[in-house]
Design a protein around this motif. Sequence first.
Motif: not given
Length: 335
Positions: A250, A284, A287-288
């Motif tokens: 991220a 996940r 979604d991130r």
Amino acid sequence: MSKKKILFITTGGTIASVRTDQGLRPVLTSEELLAHLPGLASLCQPETLALCSIDSTDMSPAHWLDMARAIEDNYDRYDGFILCHGTDTLAYSAAALSYLVQNADKPIILTGSQQPISGQITDAKKNLRDSVLCALDPGSRGVMVVFGGLVIAGTRAKKNKTISYDAFASVNFPHLAQVQGDRLVRYIETPRPTGPVLFSHKLDQKVFLLKLTPGMAPDLLPAIFRLYDCVIVESFGAGGIPQALMDGFAQGLGRYEETRKVLILTTQVTYEGSDVGIYEVGRRVRDRFAFLEAHDMTIEAAVTKSMWLLAQNCPTFEALQRQFYWQINFDTFYH
């Protein structure tokens, strides 16, 4: 009827090698290579172009651009092109040329051999002759690999054996044709392009292939994202990223419009492809942060497509998606 003109582009590899004290080394000239096929002139009008003479381990994106440029410079003068290439990175070159030369209505064939053409026992003569037969077939167009009697789409080829003559497989797509004796048996028709041939002249090499291993620490991620603009993650199974690495990805990615960093998810499993929507470990990721998914592409195709894609300088992630997934659709036939 005049014979078709075929340009043989030589790059070295095992097919052009001889045995030396230091091992096999590519030293044969293009003329010496074709001299081992004395009946070639009865099939076509052969001409040669020596591009380089290297082991394919030393092949680089710069060489792929040279190959594409050689085809572009000679496209109108010949009816087909046969590139003699070392086997180790042949699948990378075939995939790269599939993106660098699109909509080709002429055959662009890559071949090589597991044994030198000068050897007493060799698969080189058959592979070269099969390539000629494929190039002469009126249904042949676009980038293909001809090896071990099989005709494989350029973005689907993978070397999966180091010694055997049937060294290449067509991954997640049937092979296009098979050479049986003096005839080509075609299983899949290659559609005729609807537009003119298109040549690309740039590749961006800032692509890193990261193979996940159990327990991998996130410490290396900042360095990877500092040095590379695209990270292709070879994940496990259907695809996902371990929880321990999520924060690192991220931070490294950020927003594409600000960082120009791209994440592409694929799988270490050769056949059947990825689907990150199946498991929570994949969802996940979805979604991130924003990413692209290679689905059933080969690693060779994913790497070379990424280099081509980065060179397009897409201004937004949406534009990047459109370009990538249009190419996925373009590839659907070829992979």
